[in-house]
Write a protein that holds these residues in place. Structure first.
Motif, PDB file in Angstrom:
ATOM      1  N   CYS A 410       0.708  -1.191  -0.151  1.00  8.34           N
ATOM      2  CA  CYS A 410       0.058   0.172  -0.151  1.00  8.34           C
ATOM      3  C   CYS A 410       1.097   1.284   0.042  1.00  8.34           C
ATOM      4  CB  CYS A 410      -0.935   0.006   1.305  1.00  8.34           C
ATOM      5  SG  CYS A 410      -2.303   1.178   1.038  1.00  8.34           S
ATOM      6  N   ASN A 411       0.594   2.173  -0.967  1.00  6.99           N
ATOM      7  CA  ASN A 411       1.556   3.260  -1.127  1.00  6.99           C
ATOM      8  C   ASN A 411       1.050   4.611  -0.606  1.00  6.99           C
ATOM      9  OD1 ASN A 411      -0.203   4.496  -2.991  1.00  6.99           O
ATOM     10  ND2 ASN A 411       0.729   3.294  -4.648  1.00  6.99           N
ATOM     11  N   ASN A 412       1.839   5.803  -0.600  1.00  4.46           N
ATOM     12  CA  ASN A 412       1.568   6.727   0.124  1.00  4.46           C
ATOM     13  C   ASN A 412       0.409   7.635  -0.403  1.00  4.46           C
ATOM     14  OD1 ASN A 412       3.958   6.547   1.323  1.00  4.46           O
ATOM     15  ND2 ASN A 412       4.703   8.543   0.689  1.00  4.46           N
ATOM     16  N   GLU A 413      -0.061   7.440  -1.813  1.00  6.77           N
ATOM     17  CA  GLU A 413      -1.253   8.032  -2.334  1.00  6.77           C
ATOM     18  C   GLU A 413      -2.316   7.250  -1.907  1.00  6.77           C
ATOM     19  OE1 GLU A 413      -0.522   9.725  -6.557  1.00  6.77           O
ATOM     20  OE2 GLU A 413       0.588   7.762  -6.609  1.00  6.77           O
ATOM     21  N   LEU A 414      -2.382   5.786  -1.598  1.00  3.96           N
ATOM     22  CA  LEU A 414      -3.584   5.189  -1.221  1.00  3.96           C
ATOM     23  C   LEU A 414      -3.755   5.484   0.171  1.00  3.96           C
ATOM     24  CD1 LEU A 414      -2.910   1.719  -2.781  1.00  3.96           C
ATOM     25  CD2 LEU A 414      -4.481   3.874  -3.738  1.00  3.96           C
ATOM     26  N   PHE A 415      -2.432   5.559   0.891  1.00  4.46           N
ATOM     27  CA  PHE A 415      -3.012   6.089   2.541  1.00  4.46           C
ATOM     28  C   PHE A 415      -3.450   7.192   2.554  1.00  4.46           C
ATOM     29  CE2 PHE A 415       0.634   3.047   3.593  1.00  4.46           C
ATOM     30  CZ  PHE A 415      -0.447   2.046   4.323  1.00  4.46           C
ATOM     31  N   LEU A 625       6.863  17.470  -8.246  1.00  2.18           N
ATOM     32  CA  LEU A 625       6.900  18.043  -6.812  1.00  2.18           C
ATOM     33  C   LEU A 625       5.487  17.762  -6.068  1.00  2.18           C
ATOM     34  CD1 LEU A 625       8.366  19.751  -4.425  1.00  2.18           C
ATOM     35  CD2 LEU A 625       7.264  21.632  -5.303  1.00  2.18           C
ATOM     36  N   LEU A 626       4.422  17.880  -6.933  1.00  2.00           N
ATOM     37  CA  LEU A 626       3.012  17.885  -6.259  1.00  2.00           C
ATOM     38  C   LEU A 626       2.211  16.442  -6.737  1.00  2.00           C
ATOM     39  CD1 LEU A 626       2.337  21.697  -7.312  1.00  2.00           C
ATOM     40  CD2 LEU A 626       2.987  20.705  -4.783  1.00  2.00           C
ATOM     41  N   VAL A 627       2.631  15.425  -6.601  1.00  2.00           N
ATOM     42  CA  VAL A 627       2.241  14.161  -7.060  1.00  2.00           C
ATOM     43  C   VAL A 627       1.239  14.036  -6.091  1.00  2.00           C
ATOM     44  CG1 VAL A 627       2.382  11.636  -7.369  1.00  2.00           C
ATOM     45  CG2 VAL A 627       4.221  13.194  -8.492  1.00  2.00           C
ATOM     46  N   ARG A 628       1.482  13.962  -4.702  1.00  3.25           N
ATOM     47  CA  ARG A 628       0.507  13.569  -3.506  1.00  3.25           C
ATOM     48  C   ARG A 628      -0.448  14.724  -3.271  1.00  3.25           C
ATOM     49  NH1 ARG A 628       3.518  11.324   1.719  1.00  3.25           N
ATOM     50  NH2 ARG A 628       1.306  11.005   2.114  1.00  3.25           N
ATOM     51  N   GLN A 629      -0.366  15.777  -3.893  1.00  2.00           N
ATOM     52  CA  GLN A 629      -1.352  16.898  -3.962  1.00  2.00           C
ATOM     53  C   GLN A 629      -2.123  16.915  -5.014  1.00  2.00           C
ATOM     54  OE1 GLN A 629       2.039  17.513  -3.264  1.00  2.00           O
ATOM     55  NE2 GLN A 629       1.993  18.023  -1.100  1.00  2.00           N
ATOM     56  N   GLY A 630      -1.855  16.086  -5.921  1.00  2.00           N
ATOM     57  CA  GLY A 630      -2.888  15.994  -7.158  1.00  2.00           C
ATOM     58  C   GLY A 630      -2.369  17.124  -8.064  1.00  2.00           C
ATOM     59  N   VAL A 631      -1.979  16.582  -9.294  1.00  2.00           N
ATOM     60  CA  VAL A 631      -1.481  17.516 -10.433  1.00  2.00           C
ATOM     61  C   VAL A 631      -2.399  17.384 -11.604  1.00  2.00           C
ATOM     62  CG1 VAL A 631       0.844  17.712  -9.679  1.00  2.00           C
ATOM     63  CG2 VAL A 631      -0.034  16.100 -11.285  1.00  2.00           C
ATOM     64  N   LEU A 632      -2.536  18.557 -12.409  1.00  2.00           N
ATOM     65  CA  LEU A 632      -3.129  18.407 -13.454  1.00  2.00           C
ATOM     66  C   LEU A 632      -2.226  17.882 -14.707  1.00  2.00           C
ATOM     67  CD1 LEU A 632      -4.492  22.148 -13.967  1.00  2.00           C
ATOM     68  CD2 LEU A 632      -5.707  20.453 -13.575  1.00  2.00           C
ATOM     69  N   GLU A 633      -2.986  17.464 -15.890  1.00  2.00           N
ATOM     70  CA  GLU A 633      -2.167  16.792 -16.788  1.00  2.00           C
ATOM     71  C   GLU A 633      -1.381  17.989 -17.250  1.00  2.00           C
ATOM     72  OE1 GLU A 633      -6.118  16.006 -18.798  1.00  2.00           O
ATOM     73  OE2 GLU A 633      -4.965  14.104 -19.426  1.00  2.00           O
ATOM     74  N   LYS A 634      -0.191  17.532 -17.908  1.00  2.00           N
ATOM     75  CA  LYS A 634       0.753  18.602 -18.277  1.00  2.00           C
ATOM     76  C   LYS A 634       0.234  19.553 -19.445  1.00  2.00           C
ATOM     77  CE  LYS A 634       5.542  18.890 -19.605  1.00  2.00           C
ATOM     78  NZ  LYS A 634       7.068  18.247 -20.382  1.00  2.00           N
ATOM     79  N   ASP A 635      -0.637  19.075 -20.249  1.00  2.00           N
ATOM     80  CA  ASP A 635      -1.028  19.918 -21.406  1.00  2.00           C
ATOM     81  C   ASP A 635      -1.718  20.977 -20.668  1.00  2.00           C
ATOM     82  OD1 ASP A 635      -3.069  18.259 -20.738  1.00  2.00           O
ATOM     83  OD2 ASP A 635      -3.673  17.982 -22.766  1.00  2.00           O
ATOM     84  N   LYS A 636      -2.630  20.691 -19.757  1.00  2.00           N
ATOM     85  CA  LYS A 636      -3.292  21.596 -19.021  1.00  2.00           C
ATOM     86  C   LYS A 636      -2.762  22.687 -18.459  1.00  2.00           C
ATOM     87  CE  LYS A 636      -7.631  19.813 -19.968  1.00  2.00           C
ATOM     88  NZ  LYS A 636      -8.497  20.438 -20.879  1.00  2.00           N
TER      89      LYS A 636
END
Length: 699
Positions: A410-415, A625-636
């Motif tokens: 179980c990884n950080n994002e699921l936690f 940097l913001l994977v755990r905070q939720g990021v937009l798609e790069k094109d957005k």
């Protein structure tokens, strides 16, 4: 070629549409003819014809106005006209219409095995966000596809030309429907439609919406009473709206009488039934209900007029079930790192519980709760990764207890998702503290909980206990003394006599027990999710996209896509979330408070939060940097960047207002001179007034 939209134009083609759909029921399933009739009356059936008025195809859709979404039920072109882009013509015309009517999203449900249909919707911009189970007969998987429209948003305000329809309801409402007594009679009498009545009631019991009856329902039952009367026995247990005296003299009743029945001839036998219908509907309107579920054709034919005038839906059971898609389950499936993760809601008597505990090598006795709700995390339908449980019933001003068990996969994002789900539960209760137990030290959970202000203690049993005191949501200089007394009693900590201004607090920190200084930001984190509001703290109003606001507060907390997460997948709930915008003037510093304002169609303030990080950074850095905070798609992100630089802040401690703040109240305070298009600061006094109005400060 011509697209027919008005009911009188479409009516001659309704039978042809239904026949074509039935001939392709492997694609569309089966809908009764009455649904095509009802939707066409609401201009939800458009027919494409050639120059000789011959049928070419159609698009069938329904609008859930209270959710600002439109669901496409069928798009069909006859074989001889395919590959000529006529289906695209229908979709593009519908997109244009939806944007003009302030719809945020177009939804389409497409069976996963329909390759051509999925390819078509994909080319039209409908992104597959999740899969749900189809009917028991076909055992299909259904792709839920969403197209986000060009509504007024943070990313693009200028391109939208808003329609003149205004909506006064908040983005997240607790939807209350009045149910016609005849729907309940279907259930009691086990008539042909009893399965629909069962599904409607099941959705209410699952918390997807609330069902009620009007006082007129009891009058109808008494008028037609049998002995014994099973309907009366059922209705007595259904919530009823309060009696309104002289309801027939209200302006709403009199307006409805004129547009639906003209003048009712009370000498006719049908008059009693018509008067009851008008009373039901009037009760809906004066009580701000979402809608009225009925099969009465006279009412359904006037649904569009009533909605335009009062914002109330008149809806048949068949159409209601289309709107409330998959309301029987609040489970969520999320795609992450080439795997699918199911978050399955359970209780202490769920059949899946023991199977999960066995897989994780946890005994049932480890859960010291007499009754609980929880969540199980399963990877790719076969591997149990984690589970969490919390008290089902909590007494006000008492403690809450939760457990988290997991394996090393179980990884950080699921936690993050699991912990945020627990936080959202406790924030909805008036509790004094919470304890979260884990079996041994789990680093990802330990890190997140410590950041959130939890204290860690190892129990004699080897369990790790994380404890956290819950205090008032908003603490000001006026409520500081009460807070100080609570902390002294509960934690044996001595705080200063008064709350200093923000500059003094950030310069000097807070003195504990007259000998030790703490950084103010860390001190506030210790008492998360509470927020301290000293004089001179920077407070900003920030515009937010309507679709992101929906993701932030959700139609429910169990099914949603997290704020700032790519729309290609549903939400992993985030304990800390990210907000992106084009670099501009005015930097929001870490520690500032923010108030989120949603633009059209709702025009309201939805809640407050604390900024935990703020910077202007390259798009590529934001992605990492913001994977755990939720990021937009790069094109957005590139779309809103300036020279591939993007402004971002992260925030936590989000508090949703129980009553969202209407724009008129904000204007009465003199706020919003820039029309809320860009961020701007407000005063301490205005902040307090808004929090009082929103129901999160004061009595």
């Amino acid at each position: 070629m011509k697209i027919l939209k008005k009911y009188h134009e479409v009516k001659p083609y309704i039978k042809k549409v239904a026949d074509e759909a039935d001939n392709h029921n492997h694609c569309f399933g089966f809908l009764p003819l009455s649904v095509y009739e009802q939707l066409s009356q609401k201009e939800g059936l458009w027919v494409l014809i050639d120059d000789d008025n011959n049928y070419i195809g159609h698009i069938l859709f329904n609008v859930a106005w209270n959710k600002y979404k439109l669901t496409i039920n069928q798009t069909y072109i006859i074989a001889s006209y395919r590959k000529l882009h006529y289906a695209s013509l229908l979709i593009n015309e519908l997109k244009k219409w939806a944007e003009e009517h302030s719809i945020i999203e177009l939804h389409a449900k497409v069976a996963s095995d329909l390759t051509v249909a999925n390819s078509f919707y994909n080319k039209m911009g409908f992104i597959a966000v999740m899969q749900i189970k189809g009917g028991e007969t076909t055992k299909r998987l259904i792709n839920i596809r969403i197209l986000y429209l060009n509504t007024p948003t943070l990313l693009n305000f200028s391109a939208h030309k808003p329609h003149d329809i205004l909506y006064n309801q908040p983005i997240n409402i607790y939807r209350k429907y009045i149910v016609d007594i005849n729907i309940l009679l279907d259930l009691i009498s086990n008539r042909n439609y009893s399965d629909q009545a069962q599904r409607i009631i099941k959705g209410s019991l699952n918390g997807a919406y609330k069902l009620a009856i009007t006082p007129e329902a009891n009058v109808e039952i008494k008028r037609n009473a049998k002995t014994p009367d099973p309907l009366a026995a059922l209705v007595i247990n259904i919530p009823s709206l309060q009696v309104l005296s002289n309801i027939e003299t209200t302006k709403e009743y009199q307006y409805l009488e004129q547009i639906i029945f003209k003048n009712i001839d009370i000498s006719k036998k049908s008059a009693t039934h018509k008067i009851s219908d008008l009373k039901h509907l009037t009760y809906c309107i004066v009580n701000n209900c979402t809608g009225f579920i009925t099969r009465d054709q006279d009412l359904l034919k006037k649904a569009s007029i009533v909605h335009e005038k009062f914002g109330i839906e008149i809806i048949s059971p068949e159409e209601f079930m289309i709107n409330e898609e998959d309301f029987s389950s609040n489970d969520t499936t999320i795609s992450l790192n080439n795997s699918n993760y199911d978050f399955i809601n359970i209780s202490e008597d769920s059949s899946i519980l023991n199977e999960c505990l066995d897989h994780l090598k946890i005994t049932r006795e480890s859960i010291q709760l007499p009754a609980f709700d929880g969540i199980v995390v399963m990877q790719d339908k076969k591997n149990y990764l984690a589970c969490a449980f919390w008290s089902k019933v909590i007494i006000e001003n008492r403690d809450a207890i939760a457990y988290i068990f997991a394996n090393n996969l179980c990884n950080n994002e699921l936690f993050d998702h699991i912990i945020e789900k627990i936080f959202r539960f406790i924030k909805s209760k008036k509790i004094s503290s919470i304890a979260i137990f884990t079996q041994g030290l789990i680093l990802s959970i330990d890190e997140t909980l410590k950041i959130r202000g939890f204290s860690r203690l190892t129990e004699n049993t080897g369990m790790i206990k994380y404890s956290h005191l819950i205090v008032d949501k908003i603490i000001t200089e006026q409520t500081w003394l009460k807070f100080k007394q609570t902390i002294s009693k509960k934690l044996k900590l001595d705080l200063p006599e008064k709350l200093l201004n923000y500059k003094e607090l950030t310069t000097n920190g807070i003195l504990l027990n007259n000998r030790e200084y703490y950084n103010f930001f860390e001190f506030e984190t210790k008492f998360s999710p509470s927020l301290f509001v000293p004089q001179n703290r920077n407070i900003y109003i920030v515009p937010i996209r309507a679709e992101y606001a929906k993701e932030l507060i959700g139609d429910s907390f169990d099914i949603q896509r997290s704020l700032s997460l790519s729309p290609q997948k549903p939400a992993l709930l985030k304990t800390e979330k990210a907000y992106f915008c084009r670099p501009g003037k005015g930097h929001i510093a870490k520690g500032s408070l923010i108030m989120f304002y949603v633009s059209r169609p709702v025009k309201c303030m939805i809640g407050i939060a604390r900024v935990t990080y703020s910077d202007t950074i390259p798009v590529d850095k934001a992605m990492d940097l913001l994977v755990r905070q939720g990021v937009l798609e790069k094109d957005k992100m590139l779309e809103i960047s300036k020279n591939e630089q993007i402004e971002v802040f992260t925030f936590d401690n989000f508090h949703q207002f129980p009553q969202n703040i209407d724009i008129q109240f904000l204007k009465s305070l003199g706020i919003g001179k820039n029309n809320f298009i860009t961020k701007f600061t407000i005063s301490y006094e205005d902040f307090i007034e808004i929090c009082i109005q929103g129901g999160i400060y004061g009595n």
